[in-house]
Design a protein around this motif. Sequence first.
Motif, PDB file in Angstrom:
ATOM      1  N   LEU A  17      11.452   6.776  -1.019  1.00 29.28           N
ATOM      2  CA  LEU A  17      10.980   6.243   0.267  1.00 29.28           C
ATOM      3  C   LEU A  17       9.464   6.359   0.372  1.00 29.28           C
ATOM      4  N   LEU A  18       8.960   7.491  -0.053  1.00 31.63           N
ATOM      5  CA  LEU A  18       7.520   7.722  -0.031  1.00 31.63           C
ATOM      6  C   LEU A  18       6.813   6.702  -0.921  1.00 31.63           C
ATOM      7  N   GLU A  19       7.419   6.509  -2.083  1.00 28.10           N
ATOM      8  CA  GLU A  19       6.890   5.546  -3.044  1.00 28.10           C
ATOM      9  C   GLU A  19       6.832   4.141  -2.420  1.00 28.10           C
ATOM     10  N   SER A  20       7.885   3.808  -1.672  1.00 30.15           N
ATOM     11  CA  SER A  20       7.947   2.466  -1.080  1.00 30.15           C
ATOM     12  C   SER A  20       6.833   2.266  -0.044  1.00 30.15           C
ATOM     13  N   VAL A  21       6.465   3.340   0.648  1.00 29.24           N
ATOM     14  CA  VAL A  21       5.362   3.243   1.615  1.00 29.24           C
ATOM     15  C   VAL A  21       4.050   2.965   0.884  1.00 29.24           C
ATOM     16  N   VAL A  22       3.828   3.711  -0.172  1.00 25.68           N
ATOM     17  CA  VAL A  22       2.595   3.559  -0.949  1.00 25.68           C
ATOM     18  C   VAL A  22       2.511   2.144  -1.515  1.00 25.68           C
ATOM     19  N   THR A  23       3.636   1.674  -2.086  1.00 30.53           N
ATOM     20  CA  THR A  23       3.650   0.333  -2.675  1.00 30.53           C
ATOM     21  C   THR A  23       3.388  -0.735  -1.621  1.00 30.53           C
ATOM     22  N   THR A  24       4.088  -0.624  -0.503  1.00 35.35           N
ATOM     23  CA  THR A  24       3.902  -1.594   0.572  1.00 35.35           C
ATOM     24  C   THR A  24       2.442  -1.673   0.988  1.00 35.35           C
ATOM     25  N   ASN A  25       1.827  -0.506   1.123  1.00 38.61           N
ATOM     26  CA  ASN A  25       0.446  -0.489   1.593  1.00 38.61           C
ATOM     27  C   ASN A  25      -0.537  -1.030   0.566  1.00 38.61           C
ATOM     28  N   SER A  26      -0.289  -0.763  -0.718  1.00 37.60           N
ATOM     29  CA  SER A  26      -1.226  -1.285  -1.720  1.00 37.60           C
ATOM     30  C   SER A  26      -1.032  -2.794  -1.857  1.00 37.60           C
ATOM     31  N   ASN A  27       0.204  -3.271  -1.651  1.00 32.98           N
ATOM     32  CA  ASN A  27       0.427  -4.718  -1.650  1.00 32.98           C
ATOM     33  C   ASN A  27      -0.312  -5.384  -0.497  1.00 32.98           C
ATOM     34  N   LYS A  28      -0.250  -4.702   0.666  1.00 29.62           N
ATOM     35  CA  LYS A  28      -0.942  -5.239   1.846  1.00 29.62           C
ATOM     36  C   LYS A  28      -2.431  -5.365   1.562  1.00 29.62           C
ATOM     37  N   LYS A  29      -2.973  -4.349   0.918  1.00 30.69           N
ATOM     38  CA  LYS A  29      -4.401  -4.315   0.625  1.00 30.69           C
ATOM     39  C   LYS A  29      -4.788  -5.458  -0.315  1.00 30.69           C
ATOM     40  N   ASN A  30      -3.934  -5.666  -1.327  1.00 30.31           N
ATOM     41  CA  ASN A  30      -4.249  -6.661  -2.340  1.00 30.31           C
ATOM     42  C   ASN A  30      -4.008  -8.078  -1.851  1.00 30.31           C
ATOM     43  N   ALA A  31      -3.184  -8.182  -0.810  1.00 30.31           N
ATOM     44  CA  ALA A  31      -2.832  -9.524  -0.345  1.00 30.31           C
ATOM     45  C   ALA A  31      -4.016 -10.217   0.299  1.00 30.31           C
TER      46      ALA A  31
END
Length: 312
Positions: A298-312
């Motif tokens: 779950l923690l990993e999914s938060v990190v991934t979501t946020n880095s995707n948001k940044k890169n988008a």
Amino acid sequence: MEDLAARVVAGELRALARAATLVENRGPQAEPLLKALFPYTGRAMTVGVTGPPGAGKSTVVDQLVRQLRAEGQTVGVVAVDPSSPFTGGAILGDRIRMQAHHADPGVFIRSMATRGALGGLARATLDLAMLMDAAGRQTVLIETVGVGQDEVEIARLADVTVVVLVPGMGDDVQAIKAGILEIADVFVINKADQPGAQRLEQELRGMMSLGSSGTAREIPIVRTVATTGDGIAAAIEAIRQVRQDGSRPERQRLLWRARLREILRERLLAEIPPAAIDAKVEGILDRTLDPYTAAGELLESVVTTNSNKKNA
Ligand SMILES: Nc1nc2c(ncn2[C@@H]2O[C@H](COP(=O)(O)OP(=O)(O)O)[C@@H](O)[C@H]2O)c(=O)[nH]1
Ligand SMILES: [Mg+2]
């Protein structure tokens, strides 16, 4: 919002009342408001008043308010009312006492029900205290019932923590002793008009000299009769002395460390959809997943979501 914040800082009573309601309800407007007000905080003397139900905390607070008002100070009060039906009478008493200050713009009082939401309560209470601070209240009193961890925590995070005890508690003092020595800056033995004040004072001094974990410290003890106001001046003097001697910077560090962690915890949880948590729970129940791996994912999914948001 900017406008409301400016009016709060200017000490406008109606703006303060509106802001307090926003903060209490924790709506979307609360955070921008608190952000705007933050630079104006840190000036008030905050005093936590805690102790068992019925000890006379509200009566003591009321007398502190009277005395501070007589000195010309502006005062804010946050009272945390336990919503328990057993203390309903006490709340009624509080209401009546508050009425006495109702016409005085120098006293701003907010009382909150605990509503069972513990973590949120601590935050709302401290936010309210901050609001009053930003509005220029010179002293902010925070009354909490010293039973739950949360309530004790609130009182502890003030500049000065006053623990109100009453004679005739007997073993109760023993029961709470582990906690109170750690948090008390000033002991108030209220209801000193009743027998046993001397004995309670001796017990407290005995506890102090034992110095749990070798940290013996001299905590001032003041006897009061809150119903008449006896001893209140001495209590204020003791409170001010503690603030002057100042564990304040260290307290503030502790406070902000705790609050920042809490905000982080809240934000982090807000990032994880409840459905995602539920899905993991199913896996844990049928033993295809362990809770530690689940939390990691779950923690990993938060990190991934946020880095995707940044890169988008
Ligand atoms: N005899 C006596 N009664 C007091 C004193 N202080 C408060 N009380 C009474 O104790 C009761 C509980 O007081 P309250 O302030 O509501 O206690 P809280 O629950 O700690 O806030 C009320 O009936 C008060 O009038 C005191 O110094 N002496
Ligand atoms: Mg009370």
